[in-house]
Design a protein around this motif. Structure first.
Motif, PDB file in Angstrom:
ATOM      1  N   PHE A 134     -37.321 -30.196  10.906  1.00  0.00           N
ATOM      2  CA  PHE A 134     -35.898 -29.877  10.748  1.00  0.00           C
ATOM      3  C   PHE A 134     -35.762 -28.383  11.053  1.00  0.00           C
ATOM      4  O   PHE A 134     -36.250 -27.550  10.306  1.00  0.00           O
ATOM      5  CB  PHE A 134     -35.494 -30.196   9.305  1.00  0.00           C
ATOM      6  N   ASP A 135     -35.105 -28.063  12.165  1.00  0.00           N
ATOM      7  CA  ASP A 135     -34.974 -26.660  12.565  1.00  0.00           C
ATOM      8  C   ASP A 135     -33.617 -26.099  12.153  1.00  0.00           C
ATOM      9  O   ASP A 135     -32.574 -26.667  12.478  1.00  0.00           O
ATOM     10  CB  ASP A 135     -35.141 -26.504  14.071  1.00  0.00           C
ATOM     11  N   THR A 136     -33.647 -24.978  11.451  1.00  0.00           N
ATOM     12  CA  THR A 136     -32.407 -24.357  10.993  1.00  0.00           C
ATOM     13  C   THR A 136     -32.213 -22.951  11.566  1.00  0.00           C
ATOM     14  O   THR A 136     -31.589 -22.096  10.963  1.00  0.00           O
ATOM     15  CB  THR A 136     -32.343 -24.358   9.444  1.00  0.00           C
ATOM     16  N   THR A 137     -32.770 -22.728  12.758  1.00  0.00           N
ATOM     17  CA  THR A 137     -32.602 -21.435  13.432  1.00  0.00           C
ATOM     18  C   THR A 137     -31.131 -21.085  13.618  1.00  0.00           C
ATOM     19  O   THR A 137     -30.727 -19.933  13.451  1.00  0.00           O
ATOM     20  CB  THR A 137     -33.296 -21.460  14.811  1.00  0.00           C
ATOM     21  N   LEU A 138     -30.317 -22.066  13.964  1.00  0.00           N
ATOM     22  CA  LEU A 138     -28.909 -21.821  14.256  1.00  0.00           C
ATOM     23  C   LEU A 138     -28.055 -21.686  12.996  1.00  0.00           C
ATOM     24  O   LEU A 138     -26.894 -21.273  13.087  1.00  0.00           O
ATOM     25  CB  LEU A 138     -28.349 -22.952  15.128  1.00  0.00           C
ATOM     26  N   ARG A 139     -28.604 -22.009  11.848  1.00  0.00           N
ATOM     27  CA  ARG A 139     -27.848 -21.868  10.603  1.00  0.00           C
ATOM     28  C   ARG A 139     -28.480 -20.802   9.719  1.00  0.00           C
ATOM     29  O   ARG A 139     -28.020 -19.670   9.649  1.00  0.00           O
ATOM     30  CB  ARG A 139     -27.753 -23.224   9.889  1.00  0.00           C
ATOM     31  N   ASP A 140     -29.580 -21.095   9.074  1.00  0.00           N
ATOM     32  CA  ASP A 140     -30.223 -20.113   8.204  1.00  0.00           C
ATOM     33  C   ASP A 140     -30.774 -18.951   9.013  1.00  0.00           C
ATOM     34  O   ASP A 140     -30.688 -17.791   8.616  1.00  0.00           O
ATOM     35  CB  ASP A 140     -31.347 -20.775   7.408  1.00  0.00           C
ATOM     36  N   GLY A 141     -31.325 -19.249  10.189  1.00  0.00           N
ATOM     37  CA  GLY A 141     -31.874 -18.189  11.022  1.00  0.00           C
ATOM     38  C   GLY A 141     -30.841 -17.178  11.438  1.00  0.00           C
ATOM     39  O   GLY A 141     -31.082 -15.965  11.435  1.00  0.00           O
ATOM     40  N   GLU A 142     -29.651 -17.659  11.788  1.00  0.00           N
ATOM     41  CA  GLU A 142     -28.603 -16.758  12.252  1.00  0.00           C
ATOM     42  C   GLU A 142     -28.062 -15.881  11.129  1.00  0.00           C
ATOM     43  O   GLU A 142     -27.419 -14.863  11.384  1.00  0.00           O
ATOM     44  CB  GLU A 142     -27.460 -17.555  12.885  1.00  0.00           C
ATOM     45  N   GLN A 143     -28.311 -16.272   9.868  1.00  0.00           N
ATOM     46  CA  GLN A 143     -27.862 -15.466   8.744  1.00  0.00           C
ATOM     47  C   GLN A 143     -28.699 -14.192   8.583  1.00  0.00           C
ATOM     48  O   GLN A 143     -28.333 -13.292   7.830  1.00  0.00           O
ATOM     49  CB  GLN A 143     -27.928 -16.285   7.442  1.00  0.00           C
ATOM     50  N   SER A 144     -29.810 -14.121   9.291  1.00  0.00           N
ATOM     51  CA  SER A 144     -30.643 -12.920   9.245  1.00  0.00           C
ATOM     52  C   SER A 144     -29.884 -11.758   9.854  1.00  0.00           C
ATOM     53  O   SER A 144     -29.273 -11.893  10.915  1.00  0.00           O
ATOM     54  CB  SER A 144     -31.939 -13.161  10.024  1.00  0.00           C
ATOM     55  N   PRO A 145     -29.882 -10.589   9.209  1.00  0.00           N
ATOM     56  CA  PRO A 145     -29.148  -9.432   9.752  1.00  0.00           C
ATOM     57  C   PRO A 145     -29.548  -9.125  11.188  1.00  0.00           C
ATOM     58  O   PRO A 145     -30.734  -9.038  11.517  1.00  0.00           O
ATOM     59  CB  PRO A 145     -29.551  -8.295   8.807  1.00  0.00           C
ATOM     60  N   GLY A 146     -28.548  -8.985  12.050  1.00  0.00           N
ATOM     61  CA  GLY A 146     -28.804  -8.654  13.450  1.00  0.00           C
ATOM     62  C   GLY A 146     -29.133  -9.832  14.327  1.00  0.00           C
ATOM     63  O   GLY A 146     -29.425  -9.666  15.513  1.00  0.00           O
ATOM     64  N   CYS A 147     -29.081 -11.058  13.778  1.00  0.00           N
ATOM     65  CA  CYS A 147     -29.476 -12.242  14.546  1.00  0.00           C
ATOM     66  C   CYS A 147     -28.308 -13.141  14.921  1.00  0.00           C
ATOM     67  O   CYS A 147     -28.502 -14.317  15.215  1.00  0.00           O
ATOM     68  CB  CYS A 147     -30.513 -13.062  13.769  1.00  0.00           C
ATOM     69  N   SER A 148     -27.085 -12.612  14.887  1.00  0.00           N
ATOM     70  CA  SER A 148     -25.935 -13.437  15.226  1.00  0.00           C
ATOM     71  C   SER A 148     -25.947 -13.803  16.702  1.00  0.00           C
ATOM     72  O   SER A 148     -26.443 -13.057  17.541  1.00  0.00           O
ATOM     73  CB  SER A 148     -24.640 -12.708  14.872  1.00  0.00           C
ATOM     74  N   MET A 149     -25.409 -14.985  17.020  1.00  0.00           N
ATOM     75  CA  MET A 149     -25.377 -15.497  18.391  1.00  0.00           C
ATOM     76  C   MET A 149     -23.977 -15.988  18.707  1.00  0.00           C
ATOM     77  O   MET A 149     -23.277 -16.503  17.831  1.00  0.00           O
ATOM     78  CB  MET A 149     -26.361 -16.659  18.548  1.00  0.00           C
ATOM     79  N   ASN A 150     -23.571 -15.856  19.957  1.00  0.00           N
ATOM     80  CA  ASN A 150     -22.306 -16.447  20.361  1.00  0.00           C
ATOM     81  C   ASN A 150     -22.520 -17.907  20.734  1.00  0.00           C
ATOM     82  O   ASN A 150     -23.646 -18.415  20.709  1.00  0.00           O
ATOM     83  CB  ASN A 150     -21.648 -15.644  21.494  1.00  0.00           C
ATOM     84  N   LEU A 151     -21.437 -18.577  21.081  1.00  0.00           N
ATOM     85  CA  LEU A 151     -21.508 -20.019  21.316  1.00  0.00           C
ATOM     86  C   LEU A 151     -22.453 -20.377  22.450  1.00  0.00           C
ATOM     87  O   LEU A 151     -23.289 -21.292  22.324  1.00  0.00           O
ATOM     88  CB  LEU A 151     -20.100 -20.556  21.606  1.00  0.00           C
ATOM     89  N   GLN A 152     -22.344 -19.672  23.570  1.00  0.00           N
ATOM     90  CA  GLN A 152     -23.199 -19.961  24.718  1.00  0.00           C
ATOM     91  C   GLN A 152     -24.672 -19.780  24.360  1.00  0.00           C
ATOM     92  O   GLN A 152     -25.530 -20.567  24.769  1.00  0.00           O
ATOM     93  CB  GLN A 152     -22.813 -19.058  25.885  1.00  0.00           C
ATOM     94  N   GLU A 153     -24.974 -18.756  23.574  1.00  0.00           N
ATOM     95  CA  GLU A 153     -26.353 -18.488  23.174  1.00  0.00           C
ATOM     96  C   GLU A 153     -26.874 -19.565  22.225  1.00  0.00           C
ATOM     97  O   GLU A 153     -28.039 -19.963  22.301  1.00  0.00           O
ATOM     98  CB  GLU A 153     -26.435 -17.109  22.531  1.00  0.00           C
ATOM     99  N   LYS A 154     -26.018 -20.050  21.332  1.00  0.00           N
ATOM    100  CA  LYS A 154     -26.437 -21.112  20.418  1.00  0.00           C
ATOM    101  C   LYS A 154     -26.769 -22.393  21.183  1.00  0.00           C
ATOM    102  O   LYS A 154     -27.740 -23.087  20.866  1.00  0.00           O
ATOM    103  CB  LYS A 154     -25.351 -21.378  19.377  1.00  0.00           C
ATOM    104  N   ILE A 155     -25.974 -22.687  22.188  1.00  0.00           N
ATOM    105  CA  ILE A 155     -26.251 -23.873  22.993  1.00  0.00           C
ATOM    106  C   ILE A 155     -27.568 -23.709  23.749  1.00  0.00           C
ATOM    107  O   ILE A 155     -28.361 -24.653  23.861  1.00  0.00           O
ATOM    108  CB  ILE A 155     -25.086 -24.144  23.959  1.00  0.00           C
ATOM    109  N   GLU A 156     -27.827 -22.492  24.234  1.00  0.00           N
ATOM    110  CA  GLU A 156     -29.096 -22.223  24.928  1.00  0.00           C
ATOM    111  C   GLU A 156     -30.284 -22.446  23.997  1.00  0.00           C
ATOM    112  O   GLU A 156     -31.285 -23.071  24.369  1.00  0.00           O
ATOM    113  CB  GLU A 156     -29.095 -20.791  25.465  1.00  0.00           C
ATOM    114  N   VAL A 157     -30.184 -21.949  22.763  1.00  0.00           N
ATOM    115  CA  VAL A 157     -31.261 -22.160  21.787  1.00  0.00           C
ATOM    116  C   VAL A 157     -31.385 -23.642  21.442  1.00  0.00           C
ATOM    117  O   VAL A 157     -32.499 -24.175  21.340  1.00  0.00           O
ATOM    118  CB  VAL A 157     -31.009 -21.326  20.514  1.00  0.00           C
TER     119      VAL A 157
END
Length: 501
Positions: free
Chosen positions: A5-28
């Motif tokens: 279960f990968d939570t890079t796009l949810r818990d991972g993005e909560q890491s300071p400085g790790c925000s992603m825009n929509l296009q980047e989230k789709i890429e990940v």
């Protein structure tokens, strides 16, 4: 088969400085799909319109993978999660509610019996909307075991398909985690009919160890992130877990469905997007993970790699540059190398990447695989309606002030400005500011080499802030000033896109 279960796009993005825009989230998300993870937690749909859209877009972008949205144990959160997941082939609503005494007393201000009732009621409500429901008891490892047992039993009876055991603040130890999972398996009513999962944080550096202890105790699912990013000190790292289970399969006795050859590319894609590279000594994906400097180690590896390497670089997809590419290489050779590296591009993307490859090959004698990976990652930097630079001129020296002139174009309109600064990079950034005229602040700037040699491709990373919104900009070039300009404009365009949207 252990589920990842990968939570890079949810818990991972909560890491300071790790925000992603929509296009980047789709890429990940597409990289995670190539990795063959079992579940992608795409976001927290109720948190903001951007989060909602990210969950919706990821659910539509990926194929036959479970896509989850986090939700508090309240109806509005659950409704938003289900709405965002309406086009997912395999939707999952992931509920959470704190069960530790300190949370119930100070945060929820609820009595244990109220928490128990809420957990069961909201699980049943989520089940009425979605067949697949995961329930997480927030701060489970600091919760009273008898109460935790009662809560899990109630949510299973209400229809939960997965019960998750989070070590929310990274407090527990491997032996305690093993004992807790064993206790729950022996005491929770109906536990045999659902999957047990764990979600471990790395505050004491034990996230991977605690997760592996849970695997040994018999859990069916582990939650993790690429490069171990996440709140505070991060989460259990996907690459470390998967390679530990693969390398020590004799001890753990479980397998995953992960295609480990995609790990390096997924790690590089993420680090390129968020602008944070793994530490050199980071296990599996760090720059030094397969490096040997000590003479005795080098001698052993040359004699037999197994003397000092328990994993092979090829196992995680680290490229070996079997084919040398340069300015005389054709489209077919470039396309073949892309396929070997795990990329699948549309005809239009392939055309743009080949043009960039030829431009880079004109500046370098040899284009390495790492250069190609960086170039393809660069496609997430494109903004059709953003600022692009036309040309720049920089003057700098030890006895004169640094000056820069730059011409930008946006929507067909060209603008040119000049400025001074504390060095050539500062001067060119100041000149860009004069054109853009927006209130943002540069909070971080870094520069690194993608490959070795005097003609190495340089990668510049900037972090910009406008109000409460932050953006990471990335730029590539063999010229470090040009790379810096590209990175700065990439960050600027992201902020302006957010402001207009």
């Amino acid at each position: 088969m252990l589920k990842i279960f990968d939570t890079t796009l949810r818990d991972g993005e909560q890491s300071p400085g790790c925000s992603m825009n929509l296009q980047e989230k789709i890429e990940v998300a597409r990289r995670l799909e190539s990795l063959r993870v079992d579940v992608i937690e795409a976001g927290f749909a109720v948190a903001s319109p951007d989060d909602f859209e990210a969950v919706r877009a990821v659910a539509e972008a990926v194929g036959d993978i479970t896509v989850a949205s986090l939700a508090r144990a309240v109806k509005n959160d659950i409704d938003k999660a289900r709405e965002a997941l309406k086009n997912a082939k395999k939707p999952r609503i992931h509920l959470f509610l704190a069960t530790a005494h300190i949370h119930m007393l100070h945060k929820l201000k609820m009595r244990p019996e109220e928490v128990l009732a809420r957990a069961a009621e909201m699980t049943a409500y989520a089940k009425s909307l979605c067949d697949d429901v995961e329930f997480s008891a927030e701060d489970a490892t600091r919760s009273d075991r008898s109460f935790l047992t009662e809560v899990y039993g109630a949510v299973i009876e209400a229809g939960a398909t997965v019960v998750n055991v989070p070590d929310t603040v990274g407090y527990t130890t491997p032996q305690e985690m093993f004992d807790l999972i064993t206790h729950l398996k022996n005491t929770v009513k109906g536990i045999g009919s659902v999957d047990i999962g764990v979600h471990c944080h790395n505050d004491l550096g034990l996230a991977v160890a605690n997760t592996l202890a849970a695997v040994k105790a018999g859990v069916a699912q582990v939650e993790c992130t690429l490069n171990g990013i996440g709140e505070r000190a991060g989460n259990a790292a996907l690459e470390e877990l998967v390679l530990a289970l693969r390398t020590r399969g004799d001890f753990y006795g479980v397998r995953t469905g992960i295609d480990t050859r995609q790990i390096y590319l997924a790690s590089r894609t993420l680090s390129g997007i968020i602008g944070i590279a793994p530490a050199p000594n980071k296990p599996v994906v760090g720059a030094n993970a397969f490096a040997h400097e000590a003479g005795i180690h080098q001698h052993g590896v040359m004699a037999n790699r197994a003397t000092y390497e328990i994993m092979r670089p090829e196992d995680i997809g680290i490229p070996s540059n079997k084919m040398v590419l340069g300015k005389h290489s054709g489209r077919h050779a470039f396309e073949s190398r892309l396929a070997e590296l795990g990329f699948s591009l549309s005809p239009d993307e392939l055309e743009r990447m080949f043009e960039r490859f030829k431009e880079l090959a004109g500046r370098k004698k040899i284009v390495a695989d790492a250069d190609i990976i960086a170039l393809v990652g660069d496609k997430t930097l494109e903004f059709s309606d953003g600022y692009k630079y036309v040309r720049f001129v920089v003057n700098s020296g030890s006895t004169i002030p640094a000056t820069a002139a730059i011409k930008l174009v946006r929507d067909g309109v060209e603008q040119e400005e000049a400025s001074t600064g504390d060095g050539p990079i500062d001067a060119v950034f100041n000149a860009i500011d004069r054109i853009v005229k927006s209130d943002f602040t540069l909070t971080d700037y870094s520069l690194r080499s993608i490959t070795e040699g005097e003609d190495a491709l340089g990668e510049a990373i900037v972090k910009l802030k406008m109000g409460e919104v932050t953006a990471t900009g990335r730029g590539l070039s063999t010229d470090i000033i040009e790379a810096s300009i590209k990175a700065y404009l990439n960050g600027v365009n992201k902020l302006l896109l957010h402001k207009s949207g």
